[in-house]
Design a protein around this motif. Sequence first.
Motif, PDB file in Angstrom:
ATOM      1  N   THR A   1       0.827  -1.207   0.000  1.00 27.29           N
ATOM      2  CA  THR A   1       0.000   0.000   0.000  1.00 27.29           C
ATOM      3  C   THR A   1       0.864   1.261   0.000  1.00 27.29           C
ATOM      4  O   THR A   1       0.587   2.214  -0.737  1.00 27.29           O
ATOM      5  CB  THR A   1      -0.921   0.006   1.230  1.00 27.29           C
ATOM      6  N   LEU A   2       1.919   1.262   0.802  1.00 27.27           N
ATOM      7  CA  LEU A   2       2.806   2.423   0.854  1.00 27.27           C
ATOM      8  C   LEU A   2       3.546   2.632  -0.458  1.00 27.27           C
ATOM      9  O   LEU A   2       3.701   3.774  -0.919  1.00 27.27           O
ATOM     10  CB  LEU A   2       3.808   2.275   2.002  1.00 27.27           C
ATOM     11  N   ILE A   3       3.985   1.562  -1.088  1.00 30.21           N
ATOM     12  CA  ILE A   3       4.703   1.684  -2.361  1.00 30.21           C
ATOM     13  C   ILE A   3       3.776   2.189  -3.458  1.00 30.21           C
ATOM     14  O   ILE A   3       4.141   3.083  -4.232  1.00 30.21           O
ATOM     15  CB  ILE A   3       5.342   0.336  -2.741  1.00 30.21           C
ATOM     16  N   ILE A   4       2.582   1.650  -3.532  1.00 27.51           N
ATOM     17  CA  ILE A   4       1.630   2.095  -4.558  1.00 27.51           C
ATOM     18  C   ILE A   4       1.248   3.552  -4.333  1.00 27.51           C
ATOM     19  O   ILE A   4       1.193   4.348  -5.278  1.00 27.51           O
ATOM     20  CB  ILE A   4       0.394   1.187  -4.572  1.00 27.51           C
ATOM     21  N   THR A   5       1.001   3.924  -3.082  1.00 29.91           N
ATOM     22  CA  THR A   5       0.646   5.315  -2.773  1.00 29.91           C
ATOM     23  C   THR A   5       1.782   6.267  -3.139  1.00 29.91           C
ATOM     24  O   THR A   5       1.551   7.320  -3.746  1.00 29.91           O
ATOM     25  CB  THR A   5       0.302   5.458  -1.283  1.00 29.91           C
ATOM     26  N   ALA A   6       3.008   5.911  -2.801  1.00 29.17           N
ATOM     27  CA  ALA A   6       4.153   6.770  -3.116  1.00 29.17           C
ATOM     28  C   ALA A   6       4.346   6.895  -4.623  1.00 29.17           C
ATOM     29  O   ALA A   6       4.611   7.993  -5.139  1.00 29.17           O
ATOM     30  CB  ALA A   6       5.412   6.217  -2.467  1.00 29.17           C
ATOM     31  N   THR A   7       4.195   5.796  -5.348  1.00 26.90           N
ATOM     32  CA  THR A   7       4.361   5.830  -6.795  1.00 26.90           C
ATOM     33  C   THR A   7       3.282   6.685  -7.450  1.00 26.90           C
ATOM     34  O   THR A   7       3.577   7.506  -8.335  1.00 26.90           O
ATOM     35  CB  THR A   7       4.328   4.402  -7.371  1.00 26.90           C
ATOM     36  N   VAL A   8       2.046   6.531  -7.020  1.00 27.22           N
ATOM     37  CA  VAL A   8       0.951   7.321  -7.601  1.00 27.22           C
ATOM     38  C   VAL A   8       1.116   8.803  -7.269  1.00 27.22           C
ATOM     39  O   VAL A   8       0.902   9.666  -8.135  1.00 27.22           O
ATOM     40  CB  VAL A   8      -0.418   6.786  -7.119  1.00 27.22           C
ATOM     41  N   CYS A   9       1.531   9.118  -6.053  1.00 27.98           N
ATOM     42  CA  CYS A   9       1.734  10.521  -5.684  1.00 27.98           C
ATOM     43  C   CYS A   9       2.871  11.156  -6.486  1.00 27.98           C
ATOM     44  O   CYS A   9       2.750  12.299  -6.938  1.00 27.98           O
ATOM     45  CB  CYS A   9       2.013  10.644  -4.190  1.00 27.98           C
ATOM     46  N   CYS A  10       3.959  10.423  -6.666  1.00 30.52           N
ATOM     47  CA  CYS A  10       5.071  10.951  -7.474  1.00 30.52           C
ATOM     48  C   CYS A  10       4.650  11.141  -8.914  1.00 30.52           C
ATOM     49  O   CYS A  10       4.985  12.149  -9.547  1.00 30.52           O
ATOM     50  CB  CYS A  10       6.278  10.023  -7.387  1.00 30.52           C
ATOM     51  N   TRP A  11       3.873  10.181  -9.449  1.00 32.22           N
ATOM     52  CA  TRP A  11       3.397  10.305 -10.835  1.00 32.22           C
ATOM     53  C   TRP A  11       2.462  11.507 -10.972  1.00 32.22           C
ATOM     54  O   TRP A  11       2.555  12.257 -11.944  1.00 32.22           O
ATOM     55  CB  TRP A  11       2.679   9.036 -11.286  1.00 32.22           C
TER      56      TRP A  11
END
Length: 70
Positions: free
Chosen positions: A37-47
Motif C-alpha cells: 500500500t505504501l509503495i503504490i501510494t508513493a508511486t501514484v503521488c510521485c506520478w
Amino acid sequence: MGFLVTTLIFVAIGVIASLCARICCNRGPSTNLLHLTLIITATVCCWMMWAIVYLAQLKPLIVPVLSEGE
C-alpha cells in the motif's frame, strides 16, 4: 508521446519496487499489505506530481504578455 512513456516508466518502477519489497521484506500478510500500500501510494503521488507539472508547462493558464521592446 513523452507523457505516455514516462507514465509507463512510473508503472515499471512501481512494479519493481513492489516485487523488491515482497522478496526482501517478507514478514507476514499484514506487513506485506502495508508495504504494498505504501509503495503504490508513493508511486501514484510521485506520478501525479510529475503529471501536474508536465501538463502545467504544456498548456499554462497564464499567457505571458510581451512588452513593446521584445
